[in-house]
Design a protein around this motif. Structure first.
Motif, PDB file in Angstrom:
ATOM      1  N   CYS A  44       0.924  -1.214   0.011  1.00  0.00           N
ATOM      2  CA  CYS A  44      -0.032  -0.028  -0.114  1.00  0.00           C
ATOM      3  C   CYS A  44       0.904   1.125   0.048  1.00  0.00           C
ATOM      4  CB  CYS A  44      -0.870   0.135   1.335  1.00  0.00           C
ATOM      5  SG  CYS A  44      -2.150  -1.440   1.274  1.00  0.00           S
ATOM      6  N   PRO A  45       1.122   1.971  -1.203  1.00  0.00           N
ATOM      7  CA  PRO A  45       1.672   3.219  -1.222  1.00  0.00           C
ATOM      8  C   PRO A  45       1.286   4.160  -0.202  1.00  0.00           C
ATOM      9  CG  PRO A  45       1.180   2.465  -3.341  1.00  0.00           C
ATOM     10  CD  PRO A  45       0.299   1.828  -2.411  1.00  0.00           C
ATOM     11  N   THR A  46       2.293   4.469   0.961  1.00  0.00           N
ATOM     12  CA  THR A  46       1.589   5.280   2.047  1.00  0.00           C
ATOM     13  C   THR A  46       2.892   6.138   2.605  1.00  0.00           C
ATOM     14  OG1 THR A  46       0.568   5.515   4.275  1.00  0.00           O
ATOM     15  CG2 THR A  46       1.486   3.488   3.632  1.00  0.00           C
ATOM     16  N   ASP A  47       2.951   7.151   3.266  1.00  0.00           N
ATOM     17  CA  ASP A  47       3.977   7.591   4.091  1.00  0.00           C
ATOM     18  C   ASP A  47       4.480   7.139   5.364  1.00  0.00           C
ATOM     19  OD1 ASP A  47       4.300   9.456   1.938  1.00  0.00           O
ATOM     20  OD2 ASP A  47       2.949  10.808   2.551  1.00  0.00           O
ATOM     21  N   HIS A  48       3.473   6.211   5.689  1.00  0.00           N
ATOM     22  CA  HIS A  48       3.596   5.815   6.944  1.00  0.00           C
ATOM     23  C   HIS A  48       4.156   4.393   7.064  1.00  0.00           C
ATOM     24  CE1 HIS A  48       2.553   4.491  11.288  1.00  0.00           C
ATOM     25  NE2 HIS A  48       2.363   3.479  10.910  1.00  0.00           N
ATOM     26  N   SER A  49       5.137   4.253   7.883  1.00  0.00           N
ATOM     27  CA  SER A  49       5.820   2.906   8.127  1.00  0.00           C
ATOM     28  C   SER A  49       5.874   2.302   9.549  1.00  0.00           C
ATOM     29  CB  SER A  49       7.313   3.023   7.642  1.00  0.00           C
ATOM     30  OG  SER A  49       8.121   1.811   7.868  1.00  0.00           O
ATOM     31  N   SER A  64       4.440  -1.456   3.481  1.00  0.00           N
ATOM     32  CA  SER A  64       3.877  -0.165   4.104  1.00  0.00           C
ATOM     33  C   SER A  64       2.675  -0.414   4.506  1.00  0.00           C
ATOM     34  CB  SER A  64       4.236   0.840   3.352  1.00  0.00           C
ATOM     35  OG  SER A  64       3.344   0.775   2.108  1.00  0.00           O
ATOM     36  N   GLY A  65       2.045   0.422   5.374  1.00  0.00           N
ATOM     37  CA  GLY A  65       0.433   0.254   6.033  1.00  0.00           C
ATOM     38  C   GLY A  65       0.658   0.229   7.384  1.00  0.00           C
ATOM     39  N   ARG A  66      -0.427  -0.403   8.196  1.00  0.00           N
ATOM     40  CA  ARG A  66      -0.614  -0.158   9.472  1.00  0.00           C
ATOM     41  C   ARG A  66      -0.918  -1.727  10.027  1.00  0.00           C
ATOM     42  NH1 ARG A  66      -0.788   4.937  11.762  1.00  0.00           N
ATOM     43  NH2 ARG A  66      -1.107   6.514  10.263  1.00  0.00           N
ATOM     44  N   GLU A  94      -8.140  -2.158   9.488  1.00  0.00           N
ATOM     45  CA  GLU A  94      -7.704  -1.099  10.033  1.00  0.00           C
ATOM     46  C   GLU A  94      -6.238  -0.784   9.733  1.00  0.00           C
ATOM     47  OE1 GLU A  94      -6.242  -4.239  12.427  1.00  0.00           O
ATOM     48  OE2 GLU A  94      -8.225  -3.809  11.818  1.00  0.00           O
ATOM     49  N   SER A  95      -5.844  -1.673   8.939  1.00  0.00           N
ATOM     50  CA  SER A  95      -4.370  -1.536   8.411  1.00  0.00           C
ATOM     51  C   SER A  95      -4.123  -0.301   7.268  1.00  0.00           C
ATOM     52  CB  SER A  95      -3.640  -2.805   7.789  1.00  0.00           C
ATOM     53  OG  SER A  95      -4.456  -3.262   6.726  1.00  0.00           O
ATOM     54  N   GLY A  96      -5.472  -0.090   6.561  1.00  0.00           N
ATOM     55  CA  GLY A  96      -5.341   0.733   5.569  1.00  0.00           C
ATOM     56  C   GLY A  96      -4.967  -0.023   4.220  1.00  0.00           C
ATOM     57  N   CYS A  97      -4.855  -1.410   4.320  1.00  0.00           N
ATOM     58  CA  CYS A  97      -4.300  -1.935   3.018  1.00  0.00           C
ATOM     59  C   CYS A  97      -5.115  -2.974   2.860  1.00  0.00           C
ATOM     60  CB  CYS A  97      -2.954  -2.352   3.324  1.00  0.00           C
ATOM     61  SG  CYS A  97      -2.196  -3.525   1.730  1.00  0.00           S
ATOM     62  N   ALA A  98      -6.002  -3.062   1.762  1.00  0.00           N
ATOM     63  CA  ALA A  98      -7.025  -4.268   1.182  1.00  0.00           C
ATOM     64  C   ALA A  98      -6.191  -5.135   0.560  1.00  0.00           C
ATOM     65  CB  ALA A  98      -8.166  -3.383   0.388  1.00  0.00           C
ATOM     66  N   GLY A  99      -6.622  -6.237   0.548  1.00  0.00           N
ATOM     67  CA  GLY A  99      -6.084  -7.313  -0.212  1.00  0.00           C
ATOM     68  C   GLY A  99      -5.176  -8.315   0.394  1.00  0.00           C
ATOM     69  N   VAL A 100      -4.791  -7.839   1.624  1.00  0.00           N
ATOM     70  CA  VAL A 100      -3.644  -8.788   2.415  1.00  0.00           C
ATOM     71  C   VAL A 100      -4.299  -9.132   3.601  1.00  0.00           C
ATOM     72  CG1 VAL A 100      -1.360  -9.044   3.502  1.00  0.00           C
ATOM     73  CG2 VAL A 100      -1.837  -7.931   0.974  1.00  0.00           C
ATOM     74  N   ASP A 101      -4.063 -10.403   4.093  1.00  0.00           N
ATOM     75  CA  ASP A 101      -4.395 -10.713   5.506  1.00  0.00           C
ATOM     76  C   ASP A 101      -3.311 -11.007   6.430  1.00  0.00           C
ATOM     77  OD1 ASP A 101      -7.195 -11.003   5.218  1.00  0.00           O
ATOM     78  OD2 ASP A 101      -7.196 -12.925   4.512  1.00  0.00           O
ATOM     79  N   TYR A 102      -2.182 -11.368   5.883  1.00  0.00           N
ATOM     80  CA  TYR A 102      -1.059 -11.681   6.667  1.00  0.00           C
ATOM     81  C   TYR A 102       0.185 -11.576   5.989  1.00  0.00           C
ATOM     82  CZ  TYR A 102      -4.392 -14.046  10.134  1.00  0.00           C
ATOM     83  OH  TYR A 102      -5.475 -13.921  10.746  1.00  0.00           O
ATOM     84  N   SER A 103       1.353 -11.309   6.437  1.00  0.00           N
ATOM     85  CA  SER A 103       2.472 -11.072   5.941  1.00  0.00           C
ATOM     86  C   SER A 103       3.613 -11.517   6.921  1.00  0.00           C
ATOM     87  CB  SER A 103       3.177  -9.757   5.460  1.00  0.00           C
ATOM     88  OG  SER A 103       3.131  -8.954   6.765  1.00  0.00           O
ATOM     89  N   ALA A 104       4.825 -12.118   6.336  1.00  0.00           N
ATOM     90  CA  ALA A 104       5.791 -12.364   7.147  1.00  0.00           C
ATOM     91  C   ALA A 104       7.076 -11.992   6.619  1.00  0.00           C
ATOM     92  CB  ALA A 104       5.916 -14.346   7.444  1.00  0.00           C
TER      93      ALA A 104
END
Length: 336
Positions: A44-49, A64-66, A94-104
């Motif tokens: 998700c392109p965002t200024d927040h890391s 990126s995202g929350r 609430e992460s602001g990134c649609a399309g992803v459930d989990y990441s590792a």
């Protein structure tokens, strides 16, 4: 017993998601402690890391995202063939990134003596330990002894997402960077792309297509069969397997029969041949050869593909002759 690799619809969707959201280019290897940045997926392109500040000149290997951090089953993170899981994250609404459930997040250390390109398969696990989904990452040209960092994702599922409590490394495959296969992109110095498709498997019969695309500017001539060397998981030659000319002694109707004929490929044209085998297991020790080193013609630059040959105890591999592939009109690729 291993079977031919398959890409699930969900993993494919994750791949498409990453392509749609954008990609940051990786920087050349460097940094302290032998670490090198790798190509970074930007979910998700965002200024927040959520992972702290990152210098613009040093692309982060993390999305990126929350996201929300989840505890790993083991605080130390077990290492599997040079790969270690370092973090697990949940990406809720609430992460602001649609399309992803989990990441590792993971770290990969090249334990070989030469640069290698890795394909890593991960399993996202439920509380019972079963795999909920799988993710795959390719990390290119990791120098010997270097450690790189990356992220693998599990895409969003319909309805309520399954509860993921862990992640594990399920398969690690490596090929010498100088011999890595490619289907497109920058044209190798050899002037041809060589790669294996995902193949087909039914009732113990396996068939994988080996493809060659002339991405150069001159005609490319093939005549007969490629030269093959089978290798095991440790990249040691596999002995005791008969390589048969033609696929008819494995099964009929596979397209790898008949006498070989000269094939001359103009720029952008393609050729294909078939590998066929059965994974029948009777008396004896089953033979598995994940890697096949391929010389498309005499004195050609070798290319290593990973068709995951599970030959059982049959001891035979059928190899069809090269033939022009009229269904594949390659774009040629970009010259280096």
């Amino acid at each position: 017993m291993p079977t031919l690799p398959r890409t699930s619809a969900s993993v494919l969707a994750a791949t498409l998601l990453l392509a749609a959201c954008g990609t940051e280019g990786g920087a050349p290897p460097g940094g302290e402690n032998g670490e090198a940045p790798v190509q970074a997926e930007v979910l998700c392109p965002t200024d927040h890391s959520a992972y702290g500040d990152t210098q613009p000149s040093e692309p982060s290997p993390r999305p990126s995202g929350r996201p929300s951090a989840l505890p790993l089953p083991s605080a130390e993170g077990a290492t599997e063939n040079g790969v270690r899981i370092t973090a697990l994250h949940s990406w809720g609404p609430e992460s602001g990134c649609a399309g992803v459930d989990y990441s590792a997040d993971f770290e990969l250390t090249n334990q070989l003596t030469e640069a290698a390109t890795y394909t890593l398969t991960f399993g996202f696990l439920s509380a019972s330990g079963g795999a909920v989904d799988h993710g795959e990452r390719t990390v290119e040209a990791v120098g010997p002894g270097r450690t790189v960092k990356g992220t693998v994702t599990m895409n969003e599922t319909l309805g309520n997402p399954p509860a993921v409590t862990g992640v594990e490394v399920t398969k690690v495959r490596s090929v010498p960077a100088a011999e890595a296969s490619s289907a497109s992109g920058t044209c190798p110095k050899s002037g041809v792309h060589v790669y294996a498709d995902e193949g087909d498997a039914a009732m113990g019969l396996r068939v994988v297509g080996l493809h060659l695309v002339n991405c150069g500017t001159l005609p490319y001539r093939l005549d007969g069969y490629p030269e093959l060397e089978l290798q095991d998981e440790a990249h040691k030659p596999v002995d005791g397997v008969r390589i048969l000319e033609g696929t008819d002694r494995i099964s009929t109707g596979l397209g790898g029969d008949g006498s070989p004929e000269a094939v001359v490929l103009g720029p952008g044209e393609a050729a294909v041949m078939s590998l066929a085998w059965r994974n029948t297991t009777q008396a004896g020790e089953p033979v598995n050869a994940p890697y096949v080193r391929v010389w498309a013609r005499p004195a050609a630059t070798p290319v290593m593909v990973v068709p995951e040959l599970d030959l059982g105890t049959t001891g035979r591999l059928g190899v069809g002759p090269w033939r022009k592939d009229e269904t594949n009109r390659g774009a040629g690729g970009t010259r280096p």
